[in-house]
Every structure is written in C-alpha cells, then in structure tokens.
Design a protein around this motif. Structure first.
Motif, PDB file in Angstrom:
ATOM      1  N   SER A  25       0.837  -1.216   0.000  1.00  0.00           N
ATOM      2  CA  SER A  25       0.000   0.000   0.000  1.00  0.00           C
ATOM      3  C   SER A  25       0.866   1.258   0.000  1.00  0.00           C
ATOM      4  CB  SER A  25      -0.897   0.069   1.229  1.00  0.00           C
ATOM      5  OG  SER A  25      -1.571  -1.109   1.379  1.00  0.00           O
ATOM      6  N   ALA A  28       2.246   1.721  -3.391  1.00  0.00           N
ATOM      7  CA  ALA A  28       1.168   2.115  -4.306  1.00  0.00           C
ATOM      8  C   ALA A  28       0.839   3.599  -4.141  1.00  0.00           C
ATOM      9  CB  ALA A  28      -0.064   1.263  -4.026  1.00  0.00           C
ATOM     10  N   CYS A  38       2.533   1.500 -11.653  1.00  0.00           N
ATOM     11  CA  CYS A  38       3.398   0.628 -10.840  1.00  0.00           C
ATOM     12  C   CYS A  38       2.748  -0.765 -10.745  1.00  0.00           C
ATOM     13  CB  CYS A  38       3.518   1.273  -9.463  1.00  0.00           C
ATOM     14  SG  CYS A  38       4.514   0.363  -8.306  1.00  0.00           S
ATOM     15  N   ARG A 145      -1.524  -4.219 -11.370  1.00  0.00           N
ATOM     16  CA  ARG A 145      -1.253  -2.797 -11.215  1.00  0.00           C
ATOM     17  C   ARG A 145      -1.674  -2.353  -9.815  1.00  0.00           C
ATOM     18  NH1 ARG A 145      -2.371   2.082 -15.547  1.00  0.00           N
ATOM     19  NH2 ARG A 145      -1.632   3.725 -14.142  1.00  0.00           N
ATOM     20  N   ILE A 146      -0.894  -1.494  -9.185  1.00  0.00           N
ATOM     21  CA  ILE A 146      -1.224  -1.134  -7.790  1.00  0.00           C
ATOM     22  C   ILE A 146      -1.358   0.370  -7.533  1.00  0.00           C
ATOM     23  CG2 ILE A 146      -0.288  -3.231  -6.722  1.00  0.00           C
ATOM     24  CD1 ILE A 146       2.230  -1.635  -5.982  1.00  0.00           C
ATOM     25  N   ASP A 147      -0.955   1.240  -8.494  1.00  0.00           N
ATOM     26  CA  ASP A 147      -0.984   2.671  -8.164  1.00  0.00           C
ATOM     27  C   ASP A 147      -2.426   3.201  -8.131  1.00  0.00           C
ATOM     28  OD1 ASP A 147      -0.283   1.996 -11.012  1.00  0.00           O
ATOM     29  OD2 ASP A 147      -0.984   4.064 -11.297  1.00  0.00           O
ATOM     30  N   PHE A 151      -5.402  -0.018  -8.239  1.00  0.00           N
ATOM     31  CA  PHE A 151      -4.990  -1.102  -7.337  1.00  0.00           C
ATOM     32  C   PHE A 151      -5.812  -2.374  -7.581  1.00  0.00           C
ATOM     33  CE2 PHE A 151      -4.565  -3.550  -3.500  1.00  0.00           C
ATOM     34  CZ  PHE A 151      -3.241  -3.330  -3.123  1.00  0.00           C
TER      35      PHE A 151
END
Ligand code: CTP
Length: 417
Positions: A25, A28, A38, A145-147, A151
């Motif tokens: 987190s 992210a 990201c 993908r986490i940004d 997320f």
C-alpha cells in the motif's frame, strides 16, 4: 479476473503477511503521488493466483525506478543501491520493519534483445506489455497494477491465467530457449514444483538446437540453475526429468544420470553437528560414482568452489576405499577419515550403511588422549616429531580399547618412553 477476487487474494493474510500488505500500500500510494504506473509482476502474481503463500515482491514501474526509489527512501527510510545501466534500484528496507527479505527490487519496465544466443540481454526502455513479453513463461508474464485507483487490476496479455488453470508451462515465443537456455531448467522446476505439464509446443523446443546453446552458458549460470533445483522440495523428480530430457550431455559429456537409488538421500536431514546444504549434498550424491578425473573436469565446467570439488572427490574416493578399510581397527578408520570433510563421510554412510563411518562421526573423532605436549615436556622430552608420534599412539590405544582410563594411559605412556 474480477478486481474483487484479486483484492481478496491481496488482502488474505494467509497468502500475504499483513506487513507486506502495508508495504505494498505504501509503494502504491507513492507511485500514485508521482503519477507513475506501478505493478507487481512475475512469480509473485503466479503464486498469488495459485493460492500459494508469496514472499518475494518484484516491483516494476513505467517510469524511472531510481527516481521512484529515491522518493521511497526519503519518505520511509532505508537505503538504495543503484544499477544505473539497467535503470533498477534495490531498496534496503528500514531495519525496524524487520521484513524478510529485507530488500526489494525496483525495476524500470524494459525490453530485452539478445545480441547472440545464450548471451546476456541488451536492455531498452519500454511499456509494461513489452516487459511481460520478454519473460520466460505465460504463467510468469502477468502483472497486477497497484498505483492509486488501479490497485488490483490484473494484466494478463499472454494468457497466463488460463495456463495456470490448465497446469501448463508455455514459452512466449519459439526462440525463447535458444535466447536463454537457463529457461529449460526453469521450465522443469515449475513443471515438477506445481505438478504441471510442459505444453507440447514448448516441449518440442527442448531439442538439439536449444540444448546445443547450453554448451555456451557459463558454468556459473548452469550451476545456479542446478543449485535452485537442489533447493526445491521435489528436487529428485526434477533431476530425473532433466536427465530424461537429455540435458546433462550438453552440460558435460561425462555428467552421469543421477542414480535413482540415491534420490531418497536428497531429502535426508543431516544429523550430528555437521554443517550441510542441500546443494552440496546434491552434487556429492550425483558424482559419487564418478572417477577422479571426471569429478575434476565436471567441477571445472560447473565452476565449483575448490571446497565443493574436494568434497565431491572425497565422497567418491571414500566409497571406493571402503572394501580396503573394512574390518580395520577404529584407529585405522579414524586416521584415514580425519582428513575428509565430515559431510562427505556422512553421505557415504547414508549410501553404504557402513557402521564404522557412523562410529567415527559420532564417537571416534572426539576421542583424545589425556596426555598433552606439555605433559611430555614436563617429562623431559624435547619437542619434535616424536611428540606427535607418541600422542598419536596414545590416541590409537584409546580408540582401539587398549587403554580405558587415565592410569592405563600413563602405564601405556611409560612403556612407550
Ligand atoms: N524471468 C525470465 N527469464 C529468466 C529468469 C526470470 O523471464 N531466465 C522472469 C520471470 O517473469 C520470473 C521473473 O523474471 O517470474 C523473476 O524471476 P525469478 O525471481 O528467478 O523467479 P520467480 O518467478 O520469482 O520464481 P521462483 O519461485 O522460482 O523464484
């Protein structure tokens, strides 16, 4: 895959420790603040989708991973090691986080081209899709993908999830093994580790052309792959499969098939106080019945350390010497074995069940006479080679039961002097 399902996996503490979830987190949030796409990639995504506990995180950004790393350390602490040429950074996480592993790779998306088969790749900047396309197998070519609001989005342009569900290991293009024949070893590891199968078209690519390129790989790269196999739980099945696929001749003409009678010993825990590693045990068993010349030559090819070559040599020599040592006195065994690595002796014991070897490891090697060099000096003896001879004779007397207590030792010594 619906986003909610993936989010559920990412929040499952049995799959991903809460501390790791927090780390993801934090990363992210930083990526979103920098407007930098990201992704979590590779083995992490594969194992998460398989419902396996994941440990290693690989982070890829569409942007400058070094700039990203610098932002992370100024916000959260830790330090950064930079690899400018590859646009990557290793983040050494703050010690107080106590995370294992305590480093995290931050990678800039990249495209690799191979100037020559088997060579290390040339790297240029690219998009996440390019980055996934350069990878080994479909199951390793997915990203999450986490940004920010992205997320939990799964990127699976190459059908990795379908292959995971069908249990298939499939390369991304026909030239994959020729570009990088270490992938042949990786394919076997995944096939056996997950009880998957090689897709028929991928299996066909393990052929004379790709096996030929193994010959061009450095010893260190091949050994690394073999080490990884020995570290796996199902290493015996993997090494069997590698033999079936005829990999060994391309490594070294004299590299034998692994003797199936020794498979069980790959799993054996070493007892006593003997330092051991699964990889060293693996090579010892593999080369146990090879000749001295073969071991030296294979050791050179695989760039063994001198210690590893010596240990493998010791195993094969000891096994061959057993018929000559049989029925010898304990002192003869002890003086012959004392120069050899303990693990080599233990491996020969496992295979041959020669009790003298276990006696040596558990008892005989610790037997010492009470008399010391100082005692001999006190008795007026001049230090010299005779000192060692006397102490050896005393020790032999203890080992062979000719001396059983301190008084008997003194009598024995008196007789010697
Ligand atoms: N990779 C590749 N070709 C290689 C080595 C690695 O394409 N010869 C890619 C794969 O996408 C792989 C990722 O790099 O998933 C990370 O490699 P590595 O850490 O070696 O493997 P993991 O996927 O983490 O698998 P393992 O569980 O075996 O460590």
């Amino acid at each position: 895959m619906p986003k909610e399902d993936l989010l559920r996996l990412l929040r499952d503490p049995n799959l991903l420790l809460p501390e790791k979830q927090t780390l993801i987190s934090d990363i992210a949030a930083q990526a979103a603040a920098m407007d930098m796409p990201c992704y979590l990639v590779g083995g992490f995504v594969r194992d998460l989708l398989l419902g396996e506990r994941t440990n290693d995180l690989d982070i890829v950004v569409e942007g400058d991973a070094i700039k990203f790393g610098n932002a992370l350390i100024s916000k959260f602490g830790g330090t950064l090691t930079l690899h400018r040429k590859f646009h990557t950074a290793i983040w050494h996480l703050p010690e107080t986080w106590n995370l294992v592993p305590d480093t995290l790779d931050l990678i800039t998306v990249r495209k690799e081209t191979y100037a020559e088969s088997g060579a290390l790749p040339t790297v240029t900047l690219a998009s996440i899709e390019d980055d996934l396309r350069r990878r080994d197998f479909t199951i390793n070519a997915m990203a999450i993908r986490i940004d920010g609001g992205h997320f939990g989005e799964l990127l699976d342009p190459l059908g990795g999830r379908a292959d995971l569900e069908s249990g298939l290991i499939r390369v991304l293009h026909p030239g994959s093994f020729v570009d990088d024949p270490t992938r042949i070893f990786r394919a076997i590891r995944y096939e056996i580790r997950y009880s998957f199968s090689l897709h028929p078209s991928t299996l066909k690519l393990i052929n004379s052309e790709s096996l030929f390129v193994i010959q061009k790989l450095s010893g260190e790269r091949i050994r690394h792959e073999l080490d990884l196999i020995f570290e796996e739980e199902k290493s015996a099945q993997m090494i069997l499969r590698a033999g079936e696929l005829d990999l060994f001749k391309s490594i070294h003409l004299k590299l034998p098939l692994f003797n199936p009678d020794y498979f069980d010993f790959l799993e054996m825990d070493v007892i006593l106080d003997i330092p051991a590693s699964r990889t060293v045990i693996g090579y010892m068993l593999w080369l146990m019945d090879s000749s001295e010349d073969e071991i030296l030559s294979i050791g050179r090819r695989l760039e063994f350390t001198s210690d590893l070559t010596y240990s493998a040599w010791a195993v094969s020599q000891l096994k061959k010497s057993l018929p000559f040592l049989k029925d010898s006195k304990p002192s003869v065994w002890t003086f012959a074995l004392e120069r050899l690595p303990l693990l080599s002796i233990y491996m020969v014991y496992l295979v041959t069940r020669e009790n003298a070897l276990l006696d040596f490891l558990s008892v005989w090697r610790h037997v010492k006479a009470h008399t010391t060099g100082d005692d001999l000096k006190a008795r007026g003896l001049e230090p010299g080679p005779r000192f060692g001879e006397i102490l050896t004779q005393l020790r032999a007397a203890w080992l062979d039961g000719d001396v059983k207590d301190k008084e008997q030792e003194i009598e024995y010594l008196n007789a010697l002097l």
